[in-house]
Scaffold this motif. Structure first.
Motif, PDB file in Angstrom:
ATOM      1  N   VAL A 292       0.823  -1.212   0.000  1.00  0.00           N
ATOM      2  CA  VAL A 292       0.000   0.000   0.000  1.00  0.00           C
ATOM      3  C   VAL A 292       0.856   1.260   0.000  1.00  0.00           C
ATOM      4  O   VAL A 292       0.449   2.300  -0.521  1.00  0.00           O
ATOM      5  CB  VAL A 292      -0.964  -0.010   1.208  1.00  0.00           C
ATOM      6  N   GLN A 293       2.047   1.196   0.569  1.00  0.00           N
ATOM      7  CA  GLN A 293       2.931   2.357   0.591  1.00  0.00           C
ATOM      8  C   GLN A 293       3.273   2.853  -0.807  1.00  0.00           C
ATOM      9  O   GLN A 293       3.690   4.007  -0.987  1.00  0.00           O
ATOM     10  CB  GLN A 293       4.222   2.001   1.326  1.00  0.00           C
ATOM     11  N   HIS A 294       3.096   1.999  -1.820  1.00  0.00           N
ATOM     12  CA  HIS A 294       3.380   2.384  -3.194  1.00  0.00           C
ATOM     13  C   HIS A 294       2.126   2.774  -3.979  1.00  0.00           C
ATOM     14  O   HIS A 294       2.205   3.082  -5.164  1.00  0.00           O
ATOM     15  CB  HIS A 294       4.079   1.227  -3.922  1.00  0.00           C
ATOM     16  N   PHE A 295       0.971   2.765  -3.317  1.00  0.00           N
ATOM     17  CA  PHE A 295      -0.282   3.068  -4.000  1.00  0.00           C
ATOM     18  C   PHE A 295      -0.494   4.577  -4.096  1.00  0.00           C
ATOM     19  O   PHE A 295      -0.125   5.322  -3.167  1.00  0.00           O
ATOM     20  CB  PHE A 295      -1.480   2.472  -3.243  1.00  0.00           C
ATOM     21  N   LEU A 297      -2.965   7.932  -3.930  1.00  0.00           N
ATOM     22  CA  LEU A 297      -3.930   8.263  -2.884  1.00  0.00           C
ATOM     23  C   LEU A 297      -5.303   7.665  -3.154  1.00  0.00           C
ATOM     24  O   LEU A 297      -5.992   7.236  -2.212  1.00  0.00           O
ATOM     25  CB  LEU A 297      -4.038   9.785  -2.746  1.00  0.00           C
ATOM     26  N   CYS A 298      -5.718   7.608  -4.408  1.00  0.00           N
ATOM     27  CA  CYS A 298      -7.044   7.051  -4.708  1.00  0.00           C
ATOM     28  C   CYS A 298      -7.145   5.595  -4.281  1.00  0.00           C
ATOM     29  O   CYS A 298      -8.174   5.160  -3.744  1.00  0.00           O
ATOM     30  CB  CYS A 298      -7.354   7.193  -6.209  1.00  0.00           C
ATOM     31  N   MET A 299      -6.077   4.828  -4.487  1.00  0.00           N
ATOM     32  CA  MET A 299      -6.112   3.405  -4.161  1.00  0.00           C
ATOM     33  C   MET A 299      -5.854   3.146  -2.674  1.00  0.00           C
ATOM     34  O   MET A 299      -6.447   2.237  -2.083  1.00  0.00           O
ATOM     35  CB  MET A 299      -5.105   2.650  -5.018  1.00  0.00           C
ATOM     36  N   ALA A 304      -7.905   1.531   2.630  1.00  0.00           N
ATOM     37  CA  ALA A 304      -8.206   1.849   4.032  1.00  0.00           C
ATOM     38  C   ALA A 304      -9.685   1.644   4.336  1.00  0.00           C
ATOM     39  O   ALA A 304     -10.043   1.118   5.398  1.00  0.00           O
ATOM     40  CB  ALA A 304      -7.798   3.294   4.329  1.00  0.00           C
ATOM     41  N   ALA A 305     -10.561   2.052   3.399  1.00  0.00           N
ATOM     42  CA  ALA A 305     -12.001   1.865   3.598  1.00  0.00           C
ATOM     43  C   ALA A 305     -12.360   0.380   3.629  1.00  0.00           C
ATOM     44  O   ALA A 305     -13.203  -0.056   4.421  1.00  0.00           O
ATOM     45  CB  ALA A 305     -12.775   2.575   2.494  1.00  0.00           C
ATOM     46  N   LEU A 306     -11.703  -0.405   2.772  1.00  0.00           N
ATOM     47  CA  LEU A 306     -11.952  -1.840   2.736  1.00  0.00           C
ATOM     48  C   LEU A 306     -11.546  -2.505   4.043  1.00  0.00           C
ATOM     49  O   LEU A 306     -12.280  -3.346   4.596  1.00  0.00           O
ATOM     50  CB  LEU A 306     -11.193  -2.463   1.563  1.00  0.00           C
ATOM     51  N   ARG A 307     -10.404  -2.131   4.570  1.00  0.00           N
ATOM     52  CA  ARG A 307      -9.939  -2.730   5.822  1.00  0.00           C
ATOM     53  C   ARG A 307     -10.817  -2.291   7.002  1.00  0.00           C
ATOM     54  O   ARG A 307     -11.064  -3.069   7.925  1.00  0.00           O
ATOM     55  CB  ARG A 307      -8.474  -2.326   6.068  1.00  0.00           C
ATOM     56  N   PRO A 385     -18.404   9.619  -6.217  1.00  0.00           N
ATOM     57  CA  PRO A 385     -18.801   8.872  -5.014  1.00  0.00           C
ATOM     58  C   PRO A 385     -19.882   9.612  -4.235  1.00  0.00           C
ATOM     59  O   PRO A 385     -19.900  10.847  -4.179  1.00  0.00           O
ATOM     60  CB  PRO A 385     -17.501   8.785  -4.213  1.00  0.00           C
ATOM     61  N   THR A 386     -20.785   8.845  -3.635  1.00  0.00           N
ATOM     62  CA  THR A 386     -21.815   9.414  -2.762  1.00  0.00           C
ATOM     63  C   THR A 386     -21.624   8.834  -1.364  1.00  0.00           C
ATOM     64  O   THR A 386     -20.522   8.422  -1.014  1.00  0.00           O
ATOM     65  CB  THR A 386     -23.219   9.096  -3.324  1.00  0.00           C
ATOM     66  N   GLY A 387     -22.670   8.771  -0.577  1.00  0.00           N
ATOM     67  CA  GLY A 387     -22.528   8.297   0.791  1.00  0.00           C
ATOM     68  C   GLY A 387     -21.979   6.882   0.884  1.00  0.00           C
ATOM     69  O   GLY A 387     -22.426   5.989   0.171  1.00  0.00           O
ATOM     70  N   ASN A 388     -20.990   6.694   1.753  1.00  0.00           N
ATOM     71  CA  ASN A 388     -20.369   5.387   1.992  1.00  0.00           C
ATOM     72  C   ASN A 388     -19.705   4.805   0.741  1.00  0.00           C
ATOM     73  O   ASN A 388     -19.569   3.590   0.621  1.00  0.00           O
ATOM     74  CB  ASN A 388     -21.389   4.390   2.553  1.00  0.00           C
ATOM     75  N   GLU A 389     -19.312   5.669  -0.186  1.00  0.00           N
ATOM     76  CA  GLU A 389     -18.539   5.241  -1.356  1.00  0.00           C
ATOM     77  C   GLU A 389     -17.182   5.940  -1.321  1.00  0.00           C
ATOM     78  O   GLU A 389     -17.076   7.094  -0.886  1.00  0.00           O
ATOM     79  CB  GLU A 389     -19.272   5.577  -2.660  1.00  0.00           C
ATOM     80  N   TYR A 390     -16.150   5.247  -1.797  1.00  0.00           N
ATOM     81  CA  TYR A 390     -14.792   5.772  -1.653  1.00  0.00           C
ATOM     82  C   TYR A 390     -14.005   5.726  -2.956  1.00  0.00           C
ATOM     83  O   TYR A 390     -12.793   5.920  -2.949  1.00  0.00           O
ATOM     84  CB  TYR A 390     -14.051   4.977  -0.557  1.00  0.00           C
ATOM     85  N   HIS A 391     -14.694   5.469  -4.060  1.00  0.00           N
ATOM     86  CA  HIS A 391     -14.001   5.448  -5.349  1.00  0.00           C
ATOM     87  C   HIS A 391     -13.807   6.888  -5.841  1.00  0.00           C
ATOM     88  O   HIS A 391     -14.129   7.848  -5.141  1.00  0.00           O
ATOM     89  CB  HIS A 391     -14.806   4.636  -6.364  1.00  0.00           C
TER      90      HIS A 391
END
Length: 490
Positions: A292-295, A297-299, A304-307, A385-391
């Motif tokens: 993740v350190q190489h991702f 900001l979008c990814m 982070a949201a997935l975890r 993205p809308t509520g509870n979306e992070y794309h």
């Protein structure tokens, strides 16, 4: 315009007048006064336009960063040589061997310019950006052309300049000297033009003005030529905009033009790992957290949201899942990764609602289409993205304060950099802001980054490009540190 023909075919006539289906390109300098008549394929139409757009995007980035002329030339030259090469005229001895290659290069340049006219004539903002970038490109080519090519340009086009006679030059000698930085060249020729045609020279006080006429020395004729180029292109774009509705029924071209007019390049992603494990395209599910350190900001935001939530909605899964596919996560490892990430769901729920979509992204279900990772352009143009979306793109969809907080979390503490990122975002230069973050987070003595830093570096236009370059940078840092440690040990 969709089928390539041999040079100078003239088999058709128009009201009894012969139509020449190709043009000669005697040199590299082109004012693009005549539209291309040769026929090209749809693939060439799109490929050539995208290659030119890569160059113009890099020019626009340099202009936005206020890079000097020399620094800009150094930055643009490698990109130009890669995507839009234009070799000089060969010597007489080798002319025959290279004439075909030169014609193809110049034909591509000619056609791609007119294709982008169709894409960028649609609004005042797009026209302004196109004119500025194209004029800068022409300037680079003119300053690197030889005297013969420069002279050929001046004789080919009638610019309407009035030469100043020797008698008039002697009468105005003192005034001309004063306007020429006190260093006049007595043998230099002068031209008379309306002062509004050389605003840059007037602003810099490099010309003498009398009765609304500017006396321009030959050494400053480049400013005149650039003004002519931009003015003619501006008028041509307005004419093109009026003619554009005629293309409304051509469903082959309009989607391509709409894509190009976005101003971003959305190239198909191709990995460029230097070597190591990722060269084989294999990343294990257990490795993702450490990468993740190489991702970008979008990814990292999606990860982070997935975890945290143990779930991502559809658009987030698509954006992040295809990115992970691009870094080397196989379908088998992807199934493991997503199953472990969605730990709050039962096996039956996961198999029923998510397994099919994961396999579908790898071309193993449904239409069997092998989907590619999203480019920056696709992410920017996708549903917000809308509520509870992070794309999406944080540089576009985050508030300024939240964006700065997120960037600081990546280790960017320089206030000047943060201020520049804010300005980039306000001006909607999202890829420039992302590239700035890469620059700020990838610095090490003795190691040069391959994105956004120094001459010839391309801006970030794809999340997987960010990852590739970050991974390579880390490896180079490690090699330097190991070499230093070995030197100390010896």
């Amino acid at each position: 315009m969709f089928r390539t023909q041999k040079k100078r075919v003239s088999e058709r006539t128009n009201f009894g007048k012969e139509i020449v289906r190709d043009q000669d390109y005697p040199d590299r300098l082109n004012f693009y006064a005549t539209p291309p008549l040769s026929e090209i394929t749809i693939d060439e139409f799109e490929e050539w336009a995208i290659d030119r757009l890569r160059v113009l995007n890099e020019i626009e980035t340099c202009l936005y960063k206020n890079r000097g002329v020399k620094t800009m030339e150094q930055a643009i030259r490698p990109v130009l040589d890669k995507y839009l090469p234009m070799a000089p005229n060969p010597s007489v001895a080798s002319r025959g061997a290279k004439s075909s290659q030169l014609d193809e290069e110049r034909k591509k340049d000619h056609c791609s310019h007119f294709i982008l006219r169709l894409a960028f004539c649609r609004s005042e903002e797009l026209r302004h950006r196109f004119i500025k970038s194209e004029t800068t490109l022409f300037r680079l080519r003119y300053t690197t052309a030889d005297i013969a090519e420069q002279h050929a340009l001046l004789t080919r086009y009638d610019f309407g300049w009035t030469p100043v006679s020797e008698t008039e030059k002697r009468e105005l000698g003192e005034s001309l000297s004063f306007a020429s930085d006190y260093n006049p060249n007595v043998n230099e020729s002068y031209f008379k033009v309306p002062f509004e045609r050389v605003p840059e020279l007037v602003e810099a006080r490099k010309v003498y003005i009398e009765d609304g006429i500017a006396y321009v020395p030959e050494s400053q004729q480049l400013a005149l030529i650039l003004t002519e180029f931009s003015d003619r292109l501006s008028r041509a774009l307005e004419i093109t905009a009026r003619a554009l509705p005629r293309l409304d029924e051509d469903d082959r071209l309009l989607p391509i033009l709409k894509h190009l007019s976005s101003g971003f390049v959305g190239p198909e992603y191709n990995p460029d790992y230097a070597d190591g494990e990722n060269e084989a395209g294999i990343v294990r599910a257990a490795q993702v957290d450490s990468l993740v350190q190489h991702f970008p900001l979008c990814m990292s935001t999606l990860h982070a949201a997935l975890r945290r939530d143990q779930h991502l909605k559809y658009h987030g899964r698509m954006q992040y899942g295809l990115f992970l596919k691009g870094i080397g996560l196989t379908v088998e490892e992807a199934l493991i990764f997503w199953r472990q990430s969605f730990a709050k769901f039962t096996d039956d729920k996961f198999a029923k609602d998510y397994r099919y979509n994961i396999r579908h992204n790898y071309g193993l279900e449904g239409s069997r289409k092998n989907y590619k990772p999203y480019s920056c352009q696709q992410i920017l143009s996708d549903n917000a993205p809308t509520g509870n979306e992070y794309h999406g793109c944080p540089f576009r969809h985050f508030s300024e304060d939240n964006l700065v907080h997120a960037v600081e979390g990546l280790g960017v503490a320089d206030k000047t950099v943060l201020r520049s990122i804010r300005e980039d975002v306000r001006n909607k230069h999202f890829h420039v802001a992302c590239t700035r973050v890469f620059e700020a987070t990838h610095k090490s003595p003795g190691v040069k980054s391959t994105v956004g830093v120094g001459p010839g570096m391309e801006s970030i236009t794809h999340p997987n490009l960010y990852y590739d370059r970050s991974l390579r940078f880390a490896k180079q840092v490690s090699e330097v540190e190991n070499a230093d440690a070995s030197a100390v040990a010896d």
